[in-house]
Design a protein around this motif. Structure first.
Motif, PDB file in Angstrom:
ATOM      1  N   LEU A 292       0.831  -1.208   0.000  1.00 21.67           N
ATOM      2  CA  LEU A 292       0.000   0.000   0.000  1.00 21.67           C
ATOM      3  C   LEU A 292       0.860   1.250   0.000  1.00 21.67           C
ATOM      4  CD1 LEU A 292      -2.895   1.259   0.294  1.00 21.67           C
ATOM      5  CD2 LEU A 292      -2.570   1.111   2.770  1.00 21.67           C
ATOM      6  N   LYS A 293       1.925   1.245   0.796  1.00 26.10           N
ATOM      7  CA  LYS A 293       2.782   2.423   0.892  1.00 26.10           C
ATOM      8  C   LYS A 293       3.625   2.605  -0.359  1.00 26.10           C
ATOM      9  CE  LYS A 293       3.181   3.056   5.873  1.00 26.10           C
ATOM     10  NZ  LYS A 293       3.828   2.431   7.024  1.00 26.10           N
ATOM     11  N   SER A 294       4.228   1.528  -0.834  1.00 32.21           N
ATOM     12  CA  SER A 294       5.208   1.653  -1.929  1.00 32.21           C
ATOM     13  C   SER A 294       4.524   1.702  -3.297  1.00 32.21           C
ATOM     14  CB  SER A 294       6.171   0.473  -1.902  1.00 32.21           C
ATOM     15  OG  SER A 294       5.500  -0.692  -2.364  1.00 32.21           O
ATOM     16  N   GLY A 295       3.486   0.921  -3.480  1.00 29.28           N
ATOM     17  CA  GLY A 295       2.842   0.817  -4.788  1.00 29.28           C
ATOM     18  C   GLY A 295       3.703   0.120  -5.828  1.00 29.28           C
ATOM     19  N   THR A 296       4.762  -0.559  -5.384  1.00 22.90           N
ATOM     20  CA  THR A 296       5.632  -1.231  -6.359  1.00 22.90           C
ATOM     21  C   THR A 296       5.653  -2.749  -6.148  1.00 22.90           C
ATOM     22  OG1 THR A 296       7.616  -1.117  -4.977  1.00 22.90           O
ATOM     23  CG2 THR A 296       7.192   0.759  -6.436  1.00 22.90           C
ATOM     24  N   VAL A 297       5.635  -3.454  -7.269  1.00 20.77           N
ATOM     25  CA  VAL A 297       5.694  -4.918  -7.216  1.00 20.77           C
ATOM     26  C   VAL A 297       7.027  -5.361  -6.603  1.00 20.77           C
ATOM     27  CG1 VAL A 297       5.739  -7.022  -8.629  1.00 20.77           C
ATOM     28  CG2 VAL A 297       4.125  -5.191  -9.165  1.00 20.77           C
ATOM     29  N   SER A 298       8.084  -4.591  -6.886  1.00 20.61           N
ATOM     30  CA  SER A 298       9.409  -5.007  -6.405  1.00 20.61           C
ATOM     31  C   SER A 298       9.506  -4.976  -4.882  1.00 20.61           C
ATOM     32  CB  SER A 298      10.500  -4.126  -7.029  1.00 20.61           C
ATOM     33  OG  SER A 298      10.248  -2.773  -6.724  1.00 20.61           O
ATOM     34  N   SER A 299       8.651  -4.192  -4.239  1.00 22.40           N
ATOM     35  CA  SER A 299       8.696  -4.160  -2.763  1.00 22.40           C
ATOM     36  C   SER A 299       8.078  -5.428  -2.171  1.00 22.40           C
ATOM     37  CB  SER A 299       7.945  -2.936  -2.231  1.00 22.40           C
ATOM     38  OG  SER A 299       6.538  -3.106  -2.392  1.00 22.40           O
ATOM     39  N   CYS A 300       7.462  -6.239  -3.032  1.00 23.11           N
ATOM     40  CA  CYS A 300       6.725  -7.418  -2.552  1.00 23.11           C
ATOM     41  C   CYS A 300       7.524  -8.709  -2.665  1.00 23.11           C
ATOM     42  CB  CYS A 300       5.409  -7.566  -3.322  1.00 23.11           C
ATOM     43  SG  CYS A 300       4.279  -6.186  -3.106  1.00 23.11           S
ATOM     44  N   ASN A 301       8.842  -8.607  -2.703  1.00 20.73           N
ATOM     45  CA  ASN A 301       9.635  -9.832  -2.840  1.00 20.73           C
ATOM     46  C   ASN A 301       9.768 -10.562  -1.511  1.00 20.73           C
ATOM     47  OD1 ASN A 301      11.249 -11.911  -3.568  1.00 20.73           O
ATOM     48  ND2 ASN A 301      12.817 -10.655  -4.583  1.00 20.73           N
ATOM     49  N   THR A 302       8.700 -11.252  -1.146  1.00 22.09           N
ATOM     50  CA  THR A 302       8.702 -11.978   0.122  1.00 22.09           C
ATOM     51  C   THR A 302       9.681 -13.148   0.089  1.00 22.09           C
ATOM     52  OG1 THR A 302       6.844 -13.295  -0.685  1.00 22.09           O
ATOM     53  CG2 THR A 302       6.312 -11.401   0.694  1.00 22.09           C
ATOM     54  N   PHE A 303      10.048 -13.570  -1.121  1.00 25.35           N
ATOM     55  CA  PHE A 303      10.959 -14.714  -1.231  1.00 25.35           C
ATOM     56  C   PHE A 303      12.382 -14.339  -0.853  1.00 25.35           C
ATOM     57  CE2 PHE A 303       7.363 -15.533  -3.952  1.00 25.35           C
ATOM     58  CZ  PHE A 303       6.989 -16.796  -3.536  1.00 25.35           C
ATOM     59  N   ALA A 304      12.702 -13.043  -0.985  1.00 22.39           N
ATOM     60  CA  ALA A 304      14.050 -12.610  -0.652  1.00 22.39           C
ATOM     61  C   ALA A 304      14.113 -12.020   0.748  1.00 22.39           C
ATOM     62  CB  ALA A 304      14.524 -11.556  -1.667  1.00 22.39           C
ATOM     63  N   ALA A 305      12.966 -11.842   1.389  1.00 19.33           N
ATOM     64  CA  ALA A 305      12.954 -11.194   2.700  1.00 19.33           C
ATOM     65  C   ALA A 305      13.527 -12.123   3.763  1.00 19.33           C
ATOM     66  CB  ALA A 305      11.529 -10.787   3.062  1.00 19.33           C
ATOM     67  N   ALA A 306      14.501 -11.596   4.519  1.00 18.38           N
ATOM     68  CA  ALA A 306      15.087 -12.399   5.592  1.00 18.38           C
ATOM     69  C   ALA A 306      14.061 -12.559   6.702  1.00 18.38           C
ATOM     70  CB  ALA A 306      16.356 -11.728   6.114  1.00 18.38           C
ATOM     71  N   GLN A 307      13.310 -11.499   6.936  1.00 19.66           N
ATOM     72  CA  GLN A 307      12.293 -11.504   7.990  1.00 19.66           C
ATOM     73  C   GLN A 307      10.925 -11.269   7.356  1.00 19.66           C
ATOM     74  OE1 GLN A 307      12.917 -10.110  11.857  1.00 19.66           O
ATOM     75  NE2 GLN A 307      10.965 -11.201  12.001  1.00 19.66           N
ATOM     76  N   LEU A 308      10.007 -12.179   7.612  1.00 19.87           N
ATOM     77  CA  LEU A 308       8.662 -11.986   7.081  1.00 19.87           C
ATOM     78  C   LEU A 308       7.852 -11.134   8.052  1.00 19.87           C
ATOM     79  CD1 LEU A 308       7.876 -15.544   5.674  1.00 19.87           C
ATOM     80  CD2 LEU A 308       8.315 -13.478   4.361  1.00 19.87           C
TER      81      LEU A 308
END
Ligand SMILES: [Zn+2]
Length: 308
Positions: A292-308
């Motif tokens: 919601l804040k970013s509006g970018t698909v790239s901010s949604c890379n949950t696969f690369a997130a160290a912390q969910l």
């Protein structure tokens, strides 16, 4: 939420009048298959089942000792009419879906990609679908990648308000839109080729008996869909100023109310983190907010997130 001026999608397939989904079908599995109680519990645990009901239903079948396969005759739903329903509930769903089509088309265009729109099936009770077995009201909404349809049992909307107490009054509309946006998020994952990759990996884990790892992957898929729902809301509000006071809070409450930890507590009275498939309430809220804040698909890379 303001949606009066949203373009209505004509990709809504209205099956609400056909209890039993065209007739002639029996419960999947038949004798020794899933009891209705099992199906209800499954519905509670994975309100969306997210992606492919076979994952959860297949798991339950092992528990209940059923062994029959869920292969169904070829999907007959292609012959059905799609359009825009006339009633208020149908108007709302096709308006929200129409706006999601417009926003995602724009987002894809900006990176020179083409967006294929999904169909949305509104049904009541049960209906057939191409992902194995039938869609059941107790499953909650879900997306079937192989027929690229979102299945929405409209009684789930009433459950959001009554059973899960995720929202109240007018703010429920935005919460309902969030639920649809989450399913459209799964479609976006499919178009981007993320779902097929993840499913391949999950099958490998399942073959080697590593259910925990398969579940962990599923959580990342679900949280990414929440984030993509946030991306839609960001762009929709940019274009239409549709978010009203209290809306985001209602969606957050809904995300919290249907997080796996909460649902499991309601259905089993305890929390079993390794079997989470949708992520905890807190994680769902965090990823929706990220999109919601970013509006970018790239901010949604949950696969690369160290912390969910
Ligand atoms: Zn999902």
């Amino acid at each position: 939420m303001r949606w009066d001026d949203f373009r209505r999608s004509d990709n809504v397939e209205d099956r609400r009048g056909e209890e039993g989904g065209g007739g002639g079908f029996s419960m999947p599995g038949g004798r020794g298959g899933l009891g209705i109680g099992t199906i209800v519990v499954l519905g509670l645990v994975g309100w969306a089942l997210g992606i492919d009901p076979r994952l959860l239903i297949g798991g339950a079948e092992v528990l209940t000792g059923g062994g029959s396969s869920y292969q169904r005759p070829a999907d007959q739903s292609g012959t059905r009419q799609t359009g825009t329903p006339k009633d208020k509930e149908g108007q709302f769903v096709s308006a929200v879906l129409g706006d999601m089509e417009d926003r995602w088309k724009e987002i894809f265009q900006r990176s020179n990609q083409t967006y294929r729109t999904p169909k949305l099936v509104m049904y009541s009770g049960v209906t057939e679908q191409a992902c194995g077995g039938v869609a059941q009201a107790a499953m909650g909404p879900f997306y079937c990648p192989s027929d690229q349809r979102i299945y929405l049992d409209t009684s789930f909307f009433r459950d959001l308000q009554n059973r899960f107490r995720g929202c109240s009054g007018k703010a429920c509309e935005f919460a309902q839109a969030y639920v649809i946006a989450h399913e459209v998020g799964h479609h976006v994952q499919n178009v981007l080729g993320i779902l097929p990759k993840v499913q391949q990996m999950q099958q490998q884990f399942q073959r080697s008996g590593d259910k925990v790892e398969a579940n962990h992957l599923q959580v990342r898929v679900e949280l990414q869909a929440d984030c993509l729902a946030g991306v839609w809301a960001h762009h929709s509000d940019d274009a239409k100023h549709m978010i009203e006071a209290g809306d985001v809070e209602a969606a957050m409450q809904t995300a919290a109310a249907i997080g796996d930890d909460r649902l499991q507590q309601q259905s089993q009275g305890r929390v079993v983190p390794d079997s989470f498939t949708h992520g905890s309430s807190q994680q769902r809220v965090r990823w929706f907010t990220t999109g919601l804040k970013s509006g970018t698909v790239s901010s949604c890379n949950t696969f690369a997130a160290a912390q969910l």
